[in-house]
Design an enzyme around this catalytic site. Structure first.
Site, PDB file in Angstrom:
ATOM      1  N   GLU A 269     -26.022  68.061 -72.778  1.00  0.00           N
ATOM      2  CA  GLU A 269     -25.393  66.811 -73.101  1.00  0.00           C
ATOM      3  C   GLU A 269     -25.866  65.862 -72.344  1.00  0.00           C
ATOM      4  O   GLU A 269     -25.005  64.872 -71.709  1.00  0.00           O
ATOM      5  CB  GLU A 269     -23.871  66.986 -73.228  1.00  0.00           C
ATOM      6  CG  GLU A 269     -23.274  68.154 -73.952  1.00  0.00           C
ATOM      7  CD  GLU A 269     -21.931  68.319 -74.149  1.00  0.00           C
ATOM      8  OE1 GLU A 269     -21.183  67.943 -73.136  1.00  0.00           O
ATOM      9  OE2 GLU A 269     -21.504  68.650 -75.268  1.00  0.00           O
ATOM     10  N   ASP A 343     -17.939  75.545 -78.642  1.00  0.00           N
ATOM     11  CA  ASP A 343     -17.070  74.599 -77.643  1.00  0.00           C
ATOM     12  C   ASP A 343     -15.542  74.536 -77.840  1.00  0.00           C
ATOM     13  O   ASP A 343     -15.024  73.502 -78.536  1.00  0.00           O
ATOM     14  CB  ASP A 343     -17.651  73.249 -78.132  1.00  0.00           C
ATOM     15  CG  ASP A 343     -17.676  72.174 -76.955  1.00  0.00           C
ATOM     16  OD1 ASP A 343     -16.963  72.477 -75.731  1.00  0.00           O
ATOM     17  OD2 ASP A 343     -17.998  71.339 -76.854  1.00  0.00           O
ATOM     18  N   GLU A 371      -8.163  69.467 -76.087  1.00  0.00           N
ATOM     19  CA  GLU A 371      -9.126  68.533 -76.586  1.00  0.00           C
ATOM     20  C   GLU A 371      -9.401  68.870 -78.314  1.00  0.00           C
ATOM     21  O   GLU A 371      -9.198  67.943 -78.948  1.00  0.00           O
ATOM     22  CB  GLU A 371     -10.592  68.730 -76.014  1.00  0.00           C
ATOM     23  CG  GLU A 371     -11.746  68.010 -76.673  1.00  0.00           C
ATOM     24  CD  GLU A 371     -13.143  68.179 -75.980  1.00  0.00           C
ATOM     25  OE1 GLU A 371     -13.218  68.804 -74.821  1.00  0.00           O
ATOM     26  OE2 GLU A 371     -14.030  67.344 -76.332  1.00  0.00           O
TER      27      GLU A 371
END
Ligand code: BDP
Length: 680
Positions: A269, A343, A371
């Site tokens: 990332e 993820d 999240e």
């Protein structure tokens, strides 16, 4: 904890709600800051006991003379025994180190506050995993990446001068559940955290945490030698680079003699890493490991690696990158692997690296902060999710090679073992954004200590300590918690779907997003939905990610008839009219799952309403309000998802099913530029 009466039930006390000090007689024949902390905790946290309590090491002559059979306690395990010492009947809390005794003190408090009798208590426990870590994704500007409980707990600006008493309470809470390490800063690290002023700030925190057995670690940016070292390169094989890291490590250890080591996110990332210099992850990790090795430090190197240049199924990339490196890492390197291959989704099959790298210690990385599970507002108790991965069988050495046994080192005899949870802690008065989110911090710590603990038992002891021992409160809370994560799976991403969240901020549904530059940034990449069906083909006819698992596991995941339905769409592209075990079509089954998720939340609201007279007003009201938000958002998830799927499959809703409240365009138009947790 440090609360006045007016704030008595604002959640600040977590599961350490001691009330009036019991005033038990506690003695520490040999004192230390750790034993003094343990004694203070017992005096505050225990009801008055008949017997005096003595805290003393197992190696002290008066304790070893007792000839107690304590079993293998190691460095951190504790024992509580009823014995005679110096002619008196006492409750002895012992272990091979002061921190072990501190853990024993907290275990005794837990025992008492969950209905046990201190005067008869016999407790023995040792942690199965060595590094039990919280990873803070906290930025130096005070924001927290994927944090939903306010600003960072660390006030970097006023450190190292101002030592907020809250830092002590943080350490107490962690020690009470056995957490022994904390990574202070975000994995997307700024090089500044390795500069002298920030090392001094980290050192102040380390001083505060030390008596509680908590070591401090830092996330390190791989290109720091360039950014703050003035070098032209960060090539791990360049001797100047290695020398820079060595000098940096020496500098850190001068300030923090028991510094734990570095956590590194490299070549993922957009983060820099050894691949920028055509070096391997092992080259990078080993170079940094050599810098901390003389001081006994370690490097936790993240396997969460996927590259923009790589067209391979994202679920396969970490394995492809790291599996060939097995056996090439230095012995103070541990690879930190997320629970699943994508993820932190509401449900993922276990990561195929578990079981595939026998010569390398692997540590688990869970996400405690929600999240992808509804931020702070949704009630989702995560222990069942953690357990699902820990209990999964990798077949590394035949049946019984569970992920828990991979990470506790018992399969291959690894001594360096670890488990990390991405913290859900912030500056909110209640630390975690809601009362029930505190249970996820608690459960993570308890499972890090002993992955075999049952999630229901953990929920029960948490509820007893946090909400009181009224059986109706405890039973109801536990019942709500136990199915809550499955409910989130049902209303967000049922039957193996993943990553259907909006791409900006991960708030809310957006299964239609298809226009982002990189394919794996788009929800459509993960759902692969079309007129015919839905799901990602990861069998040999697709990406063949199933081949990364051991043959007995791969065989199951490769066959849609054998794959558990909960993982179906993760591994298979399936026709909308496929017959499911229930006899329903896939389409009808998906709808049933969305509905079941919403119904569960509705049920939680009703159950919680019934507790109104039994729970303090402040915590009751906040939970009730959050449950209402959750119910509204669960419905939003269902409706938005159905509206999109119907635009592809043109199938009618089964009779009696409510149509989505709005048309697809309405859902697509929702934007939330200020959704929390996006960090900086
Ligand atoms: C993703 C988060 C991102 C993190 C990344 C990581 O969205 O903010 O930086 O994980 O783990 O899930 O590095």
């Amino acid at each position: 904890m440090t609360t006045g009466a007016a704030q008595a039930e604002d959640g600040y006390d977590l599961w350490l709600r001691y009330g009036q000090p019991g005033g038990s007689a506690v003695s520490i024949p040999h004192t230390s800051p750790t034993l003094a902390a343990a004694a203070a905790e017992l005096r505050r946290g225990l009801p008055r006991t008949t017997r005096p309590i003595v805290l003393e090491r197992a190696t002290a002559p008066e304790v070893s003379a007792l000839g107690l059979k304590l079993g293998a306690l190691g460095d951190e395990g504790y024992a509580v025994r009823q014995v005679r010492l110096g002619g008196r009947a006492v409750t002895l809390v012992t272990g091979n180190s002061d921190v072990a005794i501190l853990y024993g003190a907290f275990a005794l408090i837990r025992h008492a506050r969950t209905g046990g009798n201190v005067d008869t208590a016999t407790l023995t426990s040792a942690p199965r995993i060595k590094l039990r870590m919280l990873d803070h994704w906290d930025n130096l500007d005070g924001s927290v990446e994927r944090g939903y409980a306010g600003q960072s707990l660390w006030d970097w600006w006023t450190l190292p001068d101002f030592r907020d008493p809250r830092y002590v309470d943080y350490a107490r809470a962690n020690a009470s559940i056995g957490i022994n390490g904390t990574v202070l800063n975000n994995v997307n690290a700024k090089p500044d955290s390795l500069t002298a002023p920030y090392i001094a700030k980290a050192a102040a925190l380390a001083d505060i945490f030390r008596p509680y057995g908590i070591k401090v670690y830092l996330s390190a940016r791989f290109s720091a030698p360039i950014e703050i070292g003035g070098l032209k390169t960060a090539d791990p094989l360049d001797p100047q680079v290695a020398a820079w890291w060595k000098a940096k490590a020496d500098e850190i250890y001068r300030a923090i003699p028991d510094f734990g080591g570095f956590l590194v996110k490299a070549n993922s990332e957009g983060q820099p890493g050894p691949r920028d210099y055509h070096r391997s992850h092992a080259d990078g990790a080993n170079m940094m490991a050599a810098a901390v090795a003389p001081h006994g430090g370690i490097v936790m190197w993240r396997a969460f690696v996927y590259a923009e240049t790589n067209a391979e199924d994202r679920a396969k990339q970490a394995y492809s990158e790291f599996k060939p490196l097995d056996g090439t890492f230095a012995n103070n390197v541990i690879l930190q692997v997320k629970n699943g291959a994508i993820d932190f989704q509401p449900r993922e099959p276990f990561h195929p690296l578990f079981g595939a790298m026998p010569k390398t210690p692997l540590m688990m990385e869970f996400q405690i902060t929600k999240e992808y599970l509804g931020f702070a507002t949704h009630l989702a108790y995560l222990a069942p999710m953690f357990k699902e991965t820990l209990d999964a069988d990798t077949y590394e050495r035949g049946p019984g090679s569970t992920v828990a046994r991979v990470i506790d080192g018992s399969i291959e005899g690894h001594k360096l073992t670890g488990i990390a949870g991405v913290a859900n802690i912030g500056r909110d008065r209640d630390w975690s954004g809601s009362t029930f989110n505190q249970a996820n911090w608690y459960a993570f710590g308890r499972l890090a200590w002993d992955p075999s603990l049952p999630s229901e038992g953990i929920a029960r002891e948490w509820a007893e300590q946090t909400l009181g021992t009224d059986p109706k409160v405890v039973d109801t809370s536990v019942a709500m918690m136990q199915g809550s994560r499955e409910a989130v799976v049902d209303y967000m991403t049922p039957l193996g779907l993943a990553h259907q969240m909006s791409t900006s901020g991960h708030y809310g549904p957006a299964p239609w997003i298809a226009d982002l530059k990189r394919p794996e940034w788009n929800p459509v990449y993960y759902n692969q939905a079309d007129a015919r069906g839905i799901g990602f083909d990861r069998t040999a006819t697709g990406s063949d990610a199933v081949a990364q698992y051991a043959p007995p596991v791969a065989k199951i995941f490769a066959d849609p008839k054998l794959t558990p339905e909960r993982d179906l769409l993760w591994f298979h592209h399936v026709a909308w009219d496929r017959k499911m075990a229930s006899g329903r079509t896939l389409w009808a089954e998906m709808i049933a799952h969305y509905d079941r998720g919403i119904d569960y939340v509705t049920g939680m609201r009703t159950r919680w309403d019934g507790l109104k007279p039994l729970v303090d007003a402040e915590r009751w009201q906040k939970t009730a309000t959050y449950l209402a938000i959750q119910q509204r958002e669960a419905r939003w998830w269902r409706d938005a998802s159905l509206a999109y799927w119907m635009s592809l499959n043109h199938l009618p809703l089964p009779a009696g099913e409510a149509a989505p409240e709005h048309d697809l365009g309405w859902y697509k138009n929702q934007t939330f530029p200020f959704a929390p947790g996006q960090g900086k």
